[in-house]
Design a protein around this motif. Structure first.
Motif, PDB file in Angstrom:
ATOM      1  N   ILE A  15       0.821  -1.209   0.000  1.00  0.00           N
ATOM      2  CA  ILE A  15       0.000   0.000   0.000  1.00  0.00           C
ATOM      3  C   ILE A  15       0.842   1.238   0.000  1.00  0.00           C
ATOM      4  O   ILE A  15       2.030   1.171  -0.121  1.00  0.00           O
ATOM      5  N   GLN A  16       0.189   2.347   0.037  1.00  0.00           N
ATOM      6  CA  GLN A  16       0.854   3.602  -0.216  1.00  0.00           C
ATOM      7  C   GLN A  16       0.843   4.513   0.983  1.00  0.00           C
ATOM      8  O   GLN A  16       0.076   4.309   1.898  1.00  0.00           O
ATOM      9  N   SER A  18       0.111   8.296   2.502  1.00  0.00           N
ATOM     10  CA  SER A  18      -0.717   9.475   2.211  1.00  0.00           C
ATOM     11  C   SER A  18       0.167  10.672   1.896  1.00  0.00           C
ATOM     12  O   SER A  18       1.304  10.760   2.342  1.00  0.00           O
ATOM     13  N   SER A 389      -2.150   2.218   5.522  1.00  0.00           N
ATOM     14  CA  SER A 389      -1.765   1.988   4.134  1.00  0.00           C
ATOM     15  C   SER A 389      -0.295   1.576   4.067  1.00  0.00           C
ATOM     16  O   SER A 389       0.520   1.982   4.891  1.00  0.00           O
ATOM     17  N   ASP A 406       0.325  -0.834  -4.346  1.00  0.00           N
ATOM     18  CA  ASP A 406      -0.198  -0.144  -3.172  1.00  0.00           C
ATOM     19  C   ASP A 406      -1.545  -0.731  -2.788  1.00  0.00           C
ATOM     20  O   ASP A 406      -2.275  -1.280  -3.613  1.00  0.00           O
ATOM     21  N   ASN A 408      -4.770  -0.152   0.418  1.00  0.00           N
ATOM     22  CA  ASN A 408      -5.264   0.730   1.468  1.00  0.00           C
ATOM     23  C   ASN A 408      -6.492   0.135   2.133  1.00  0.00           C
ATOM     24  O   ASN A 408      -7.323  -0.503   1.487  1.00  0.00           O
ATOM     25  N   GLN A 845      -4.491   7.716  -0.967  1.00  0.00           N
ATOM     26  CA  GLN A 845      -5.726   6.951  -1.045  1.00  0.00           C
ATOM     27  C   GLN A 845      -6.341   6.725   0.329  1.00  0.00           C
ATOM     28  O   GLN A 845      -7.539   6.807   0.493  1.00  0.00           O
ATOM     29  N   GLY A 846      -5.493   6.433   1.335  1.00  0.00           N
ATOM     30  CA  GLY A 846      -6.056   6.192   2.661  1.00  0.00           C
ATOM     31  C   GLY A 846      -6.798   7.390   3.186  1.00  0.00           C
ATOM     32  O   GLY A 846      -7.885   7.281   3.747  1.00  0.00           O
TER      33      GLY A 846
END
Length: 855
Positions: A15-16, A18, A389, A406, A408, A845-846
């Motif tokens: 995941i990524q 923020s 994330s 990624d 989330n 995304q989160g």
């Protein structure tokens, strides 16, 4: 497709991170170039193995005033790691740098390089050292910036100079972005249709008023999205909000505070520290909102020989705010590989209230009955959310060659409590009775997203992009409506509450090829999507489900560069707008007896084909830009709000119901002109005019189609550089009479926010003016104070007319006119852009998912 995508994602843990909010420090005092560059690479031998313990010297070429010649001065030095990696941080821009490499058994290698804004993070790739290898050619990196950048599938507007939005939200930013229209509720339109909102290239569930203006770097206006983007969204385009990234090293951060004349305020700050291979960031933000809205609603109902006229004068206030906190960690496995972990928490609490004076005249053939009333509504809404994330970014040696994974997750809860109390009086103003109702609700939301994107510049003129995405959304909501009797006892109202839960899944894959042949460029794309949803009304036992099979969505983008900085573009795309659960569920919401709403389970998806032809030209020494676009969109089975009449057997009378229907079709076409002009050193402006025509074909509904309407929209933003570090901004907007926009979403529960039928109404003309002044302090301009005034002349109103054979409505509101806002920002620390390429490009995304429960 579902099994394939999920199996693919099971191979990685992703995941990524923020997005992070940086400050603005300006250049160093004395006019020196900022030390914000980053240079790195890897040393290898002829077999591809890393060369350890090599000496890597970074020299700077400077002019020696005494000898009148250039000299090479040692700037930094290091030895390569065990795998051959080397990395230099905090390098000056606009300086002639020389990288000199030597190792036992290898010939000395030397490269010249200059780091520039826009290309401050340079990967030198794998540098092969061999006694037979010739000295590598010098490399110079250059970049330019412009207020308007035109790519093959989007237009990028730089909003860094938008001082009027300081201390505000994305709503304030959008007011000054060319091509974008904003109403008094913060709803945006793009060519008179409601676009999708993205953050950093991903669909978001945040509303615009939940995104701080100070966090935004630019707005990408994508009027005709390619296959790279989600196919959902119908006949509107995409507004992609690009957030500022944390690009700093050491310790740094910024502090922000602001207050307005309604008593609202905002406080926020972020802090970042980087040590070795770790980067830690933390941010906290609180935004308190206080708004005031005044307006009226005049309604007339025509049933047989009876006419009922209702007049409402309403004053609405909204007090509340939200707090958002985030903590993130990046770990740099190598110069090209980064993994990230982020946690976040948010809380919101809002207390809107309304006071309405209502007058009702029921006109019968033989007599008239008059009533009046005062309705007070008080509401409270709270939400709490938590998210996490993870992300992985792998950059390869070739510039632009990247693979990202990624994922989330966000989950949250919300609660609501609304009390509606109405006192009714007769024609002599004698009190008759009181009616009090209470609505209590609670719900949960969860979002889980997995995504992977791959980019490979195969050759200088050929680039491949491909990706996979799976999104799973689950929602539950419980709502009950009660009468409150004289003894304050709650009596449930039969068939008025609803308890439901639903799951919505979307699976997608895409691929695009971008290439060029001399001055001709093209991008060909294809996206495949499938989706399904299931929903249950748990208090009635009703079950709803639907599966949408795989559909293909092609896109074609062509461009031809002409002489004298001119370019032509032609593009086509196909998109879909699927009805959501709230539009489908056949629940009748009677919270507001004057605005009853219900979903339609027979809705079908709508498909839109879009065409656009554009011409652009840059001219003048200051890179002025002119852009003209002709566009056409045709939609089959358009989903639109519709006002219908339904017989209520229990009340033995007809009722007006706001619902959704599929119209036969719709079309829109227009001409849009955009100009960016740098008039003098102290004045520049951008001008945008959009002339358009639209029509909805409603013959299948048994009513005459509303006449097509030619409308236009204009916007002008002026920026002034004044003495003593002052800057100013002056903005004008005008919207002519226009049809109501379609596809305004599926908010089904609670009183509606606008006139109800986009196929049966129009908006009256309005205009507005905003102004802002900014003053910077300290040597590096790290302290800034901004004063702005919104809607100077109290003209940004919203008046909508809705009509049908049995109904007429005039709906007017004025929201927060002449709002003064004072903001202060202080930035500290030194900048470095080494994180820019390492961070996952899909950051945010989160945080985006966190907004769903706030809608």
């Amino acid at each position: 497709m579902k099994n394939f995508i999920l199996s693919f994602f099971a191979l990685v843990v992703t995941i990524q991170l923020s997005a992070q909010y940086p400050g603005n420090n300006g250049n160093k005092a004395g006019g020196q170039s900022a030390a914000i560059g980053h240079l790195y690479g890897r040393l290898i031998d002829s077999t591809g193995h890393g060369i350890a313990e090599a000496s890597v010297l970074l020299l700077q070429s400077k002019f020696d005033s005494s000898s009148k010649k250039k000299k090479e001065i040692l700037l930094k030095g290091l030895t390569s790691t065990s795998n051959g990696d080397f990395s230099f941080d905090n390098l000056p821009l606009f300086s002639n740098l020389i990288v000199r490499i030597s190792a036992v058994g290898f010939k000395i290698s030397q490269q010249s390089i200059m780091l520039m804004p826009g290309a401050m993070d340079k990967d030198m790739g794998n540098i092969k050292l061999d006694i037979d290898v010739k000295q590598l050619q010098n490399v110079t990196v250059t970049a330019t910036t412009s207020a308007l950048k035109m790519d093959i599938d989007k237009k990028v507007f730089n909003v860094e100079k938008d001082i009027a939005s300081a201390g505000g939200t994305a709503v304030d930013v959008m007011k000054n972005v060319p091509s974008v229209q904003v109403d008094i509720d913060g709803n945006v339109k793009l060519r008179n249709a409601t676009p999708q909102i993205y953050i950093d290239g991903r669909p978001t569930t945040l509303t615009l008023d939940q995104i701080p203006a100070d966090a935004i770097q630019s707005i990408e206006v994508i009027t005709n999205p390619s296959a790279k983007y989600d196919a959902s969204g119908g006949n509107a385009g995409i507004l992609n909000i690009v957030l500022k990234k944390n690009k700093k090293t050491g310790y740094n951060g910024n502090l922000m505070a602001g207050v307005d004349t309604r008593g609202g305020y905002n406080l926020g700050g972020n802090f970042s520290v980087r040590q070795g291979k770790f980067n830690i960031t933390a941010s906290v933000m609180h935004n308190s909102r206080k708004s005031l809205t005044t307006g009226f609603t005049d309604q007339s109902y025509f049933f047989g020989d009876t006419t009922t006229n209702i007049n409402q004068n309403t004053t609405s206030k909204n007090n509340g705010g939200f707090t958002f906190g985030r903590l993130g960690v990046d770990y740099f496995l190598s110069n090209r590989t980064t993994i990230s972990l982020t946690g976040m928490k948010m809380h919101g609490d809002f207390s809107p209230s309304d006071i309405s004076n209502i007058a009702t005249d029921s006109i019968y053939p033989s007599h008239t009955i008059q009533y009046s009333g005062i309705r007070n509504s008080t509401n409270s809404r709270t939400f709490d959310g938590n998210g996490v994330s993870f992300g992985l970014v792998q950059n390869f040696v070739k510039d632009g060659h990247q693979l990202t994974f990624d994922g989330n997750y966000f989950g949250g809860k919300n609660k609501g409590n609304s009390l509606y109390s109405t006192d009714t009086y007769n024609a002599n103003n004698d009190f008759l009775y009181n009616t009090t109702q209470q609505q209590i609700s609670d719900g949960t939301n969860s979002f889980f997203t997995l995504q992977s994107d791959y980019t490979n510049p195969i050759t200088k003129n050929l680039k491949l992009e491909a990706g996979l995405r799976a999104q799973i959304t689950k929602t539950s909501q419980n709502s009950a409506l009660y009468y409150i009797d004289g003894s304050n006892t709650k009596i449930p109202i039969e068939n008025s509450g609803i308890n439901y839960k639903n799951t919505n899944n979307v699976y997608a894959a895409y691929a695009t090829i971008t290439s060029s042949i001399k001055d001709f460029g093209y991008q060909l794309g294809l996206r495949a999507e499938s989706s399904n949803y299931s929903g249950d009304v748990t208090n009635t036992g009703q079950h709803f489900t639907n599966k949408y099979p795989i559909s293909l969505f092609p896109s074609i983008f062509l461009s031809q560069k002409l002489g004298a900085k001119q370019e032509l573009q032609l593009n086509f795309s196909r998109r879909i707008n699927r009805p959501n659960f709230f539009q489908l569920i056949p629940y009748t919401d009677r919270t507001d007896t004057l605005n009853i709403s219900r979903g339609n389970p027979d809705l079908r998806p709508e498909f839109t084909n879009s065409f656009e032809f554009s011409y652009s030209k840059s001219y003048g020494k200051k890179n002025n830009t002119f852009l003209a676009s002709i566009y056409y969109k045709h939609t089959d089975k358009l989903i639109t709000r519709y006002l219908d009449t339904v017989y209520n057997a229990s009340l033995d009378k007809n009722e007006l119901i706001n619902t959704y229907v599929n119209a036969n079709s719709a079309y829109s076409y227009g001409l849009e002109l955009t100009s960016v002009n740098y008039v003098t050193k102290w004045w520049d402006f951008n001008l945008n005019v959009n002339l358009y025509n639209s029509k909805i074909n409603t013959e299948n509904l048994g009513i005459a189609s509303q006449d097509a309407m030619v409308s236009w929209f204009g916007k002008m933003n002026n920026n002034f550089k004044l003495p003593a570090n002052f800057t100013a901004q002056l903005s004008f907007n005008y919207q002519s009479k226009t049809n109501l926009p379609v596809n305004q979403g599926g908010r089904m529960f609670g009183p509606p926010q606008s006139a109800q039928s986009s196929s049966q109404g129009y908006i009256l003309p309005f205009w507005s003016t905003d102004i802002a002044v900014k003053k910077t302090f300290l040597k590096n301009k790290s302290l800034a104070v901004t004063l702005s005034v919104n809607d100077i002349f109290r003209t940004r109103s919203n008046e909508q007319i809705s009509t049908s054979p049995f109904f007429y409505q005039d709906y007017y509101r004025l929201n927060n006119p002449q709002l003064f806002r004072l903001g202060v920002t202080y930035s500290f620390g030194k900048m470095d852009v080494t994180l820019f390429k390492r961070q996952n490009k899909n950051q945010g995304q989160g945080m985006q998912d966190a907004g769903q429960m706030m809608q």
